[in-house]
Design an enzyme around this catalytic site. Structure first.
Site, PDB file in Angstrom:
ATOM      1  N   LYS A  86       2.034   6.456  -7.214  1.00  0.00           N
ATOM      2  CA  LYS A  86       1.870   5.400  -8.226  1.00  0.00           C
ATOM      3  C   LYS A  86       1.377   6.007  -9.552  1.00  0.00           C
ATOM      4  CE  LYS A  86      -0.665   2.774  -5.375  1.00  0.00           C
ATOM      5  NZ  LYS A  86      -0.448   3.374  -4.034  1.00  0.00           N
ATOM      6  N   THR A  87       0.358   6.851  -9.458  1.00  0.00           N
ATOM      7  CA  THR A  87      -0.139   7.505 -10.678  1.00  0.00           C
ATOM      8  C   THR A  87       0.959   8.389 -11.277  1.00  0.00           C
ATOM      9  OG1 THR A  87      -2.309   7.606  -9.630  1.00  0.00           O
ATOM     10  CG2 THR A  87      -2.023   8.915 -11.628  1.00  0.00           C
ATOM     11  N   ASP A 131      -5.990   2.154 -12.083  1.00  0.00           N
ATOM     12  CA  ASP A 131      -5.847   2.316 -10.640  1.00  0.00           C
ATOM     13  C   ASP A 131      -6.759   1.306  -9.938  1.00  0.00           C
ATOM     14  OD1 ASP A 131      -4.832   3.440  -8.378  1.00  0.00           O
ATOM     15  OD2 ASP A 131      -5.971   5.310  -8.503  1.00  0.00           O
ATOM     16  N   THR A 180      -3.286  -0.800  -3.761  1.00  0.00           N
ATOM     17  CA  THR A 180      -2.824  -0.703  -2.376  1.00  0.00           C
ATOM     18  C   THR A 180      -2.817  -2.103  -1.773  1.00  0.00           C
ATOM     19  OG1 THR A 180      -5.128  -0.261  -1.791  1.00  0.00           O
ATOM     20  CG2 THR A 180      -3.661   1.639  -1.946  1.00  0.00           C
ATOM     21  N   ARG A 239       1.676  13.084  -0.895  1.00  0.00           N
ATOM     22  CA  ARG A 239       0.380  13.729  -1.129  1.00  0.00           C
ATOM     23  C   ARG A 239      -0.056  14.522   0.099  1.00  0.00           C
ATOM     24  NH1 ARG A 239      -3.672   9.600  -2.619  1.00  0.00           N
ATOM     25  NH2 ARG A 239      -3.075   9.898  -4.788  1.00  0.00           N
TER      26      ARG A 239
END
Ligand code: ADE
Length: 350
Positions: A86-87, A131, A180, A239
């Site tokens: 997302k980032t 975020d 999330t 990740r």
């Protein structure tokens, strides 16, 4: 593009030791710090971003149309499990638009002046990435409403009977929110996003390509079977894939291996007790206790947690989701139950 970071964005919420935790560890959070490190594994452009094809298509069209109109991009809400990019997507959007991206997270926006400070400093068409946006407090949220809708800041000056509202114009900007938990967002906030997109777990082929790309950037020679072995173990999450790859690189370097093979990946990740399906020791301990201690269940979360010496909330939030998603564990009204696939996995691992 310069990237400005504010507050605690990208900082791991709490310490953990699990190699397969999708939350960023401090070392990874450092890669999200103000200016991207040269060795960052993040893709910079849409064309380099692997997977999430629908997301890329939707945002690619929006970027192109926005550029043609010379406007700010509509506000974007990205939601989905941690670690899926997302980032990264917010940074990619900024790069595509040729603007700066300011990064923050909701817990860093405690006081009204935190969010006001960010908003007034935005230049036309810049991105503001928030975020964990579901964690915004009420005051910050209410400051955002007119800011998002009319690029206007409504400030209350004075107190009590002398209080007045003053409006200040803001530069047209794009808010990129990430969460999330899309369900935890208030509907007035959710309604102000023009683009709402979900990120999905990645498929094996995309993960394999991500691992191969990352290996290239890390100057690690890795064959395609080896990349697939990493992909199988990363729980659908880039990740985690990149974190596993760094551990494989360590083992390869210490062992003096040249080209990384599937066998070496297996050895390296077995050392960290990550099995062929991405389960770690905590996952297997839960399944094993359920099977051996409680005849496969059903058993209540608290009983299971006590048996494992874990906190029930941690077990529920951190260990269980992947097991549920993989169909190895089931939640029933009477408690947790191991599935046939769960039993088969334990048998195969034994
Ligand atoms: N690294 C992490 N996520 C990625 C993605 N979606 N594409 C390319 N490289 C990545």
């Amino acid at each position: 593009m310069a990237i400005v970071s504010s507050g605690s964005a990208g900082v791991a919420p709490e310490p953990h030791q699990r190699l397969v935790d999708p939350a960023p560890v401090p070392e990874e959070a450092a890669a999200e710090a103000p200016i991207l490190r040269e060795d960052s594994l993040r893709p910079r452009r849409l064309a380099d971003y692997i997977g999430q094809s629908e997301l890329k298509q939707v945002l690619g069209i929006a970027v192109e149309a926005t550029q043609a109109r010379e406007e700010a991009l509509d506000h974007v809400l990205l939601y989905g499990p941690p670690g899926l990019g997302k980032t990264t997507m917010a940074l990619v959007l900024a790069e595509e638009l040729g603007v700066r991206c300011r990064i923050t997270s909701a817990p860093a926006l405690e006081r009204p002046r935190d969010i006001v400070g960010l908003l007034v400093n935005l230049q036309p068409r810049e991105l503001l990435f928030i975020d964990e946006i579901h964690r915004l407090n009420r005051v910050a949220e209410e400051i955002l409403y007119p800011a998002m809708e009319d690029f206007r800041l409504d400030l209350t000056v004075g107190k009590g009977t002398t209080a007045r509202t003053r409006s200040l114009p803001l530069a047209p900007f794009t808010l990129v929110g990430a969460t999330t938990r899309a369900g935890s967002l208030s509907s007035p906030l959710r309604d102000r996003f023009g683009l709402i997109q979900r990120l999905e777990f990645y498929g094996l082929e995309d993960l394999q390509a991500i691992v191969q790309r990352a290996a290239g950037l890390l100057q690690l020679e890795l064959d395609s079977a080896a990349a697939l072995e990493v992909a199988r173990r990363c729980r659908g999450t880039p990740r985690i894939a990149n974190r596993l790859l760094r551990r494989v690189r360590d083992v390869a370097a210490v062992g003096g291996h040249g080209r990384v093979t599937a066998v070496l990946v297996h050895e390296a990740l077995s050392l960290h007790r990550v099995d062929g399906r991405g389960l770690d020791a905590s996952d297997r301990r839960l399944l094993q206790l359920l099977q051996d201690g409680y005849g496969g269940g059903p058993v209540g979360l608290d009983t299971l947690a006590a048996g494992l010496g874990e906190d029930p909330a941690t077990l529920e939030a951190v260990v269980e989701p992947f097991l549920l998603q993989q169909g190895l564990l089931q939640r029933t009204p009477r408690g947790r139950v191991i599935t046939e696939a769960g039993r088969a996995h334990l048998d195969a691992a034994a």
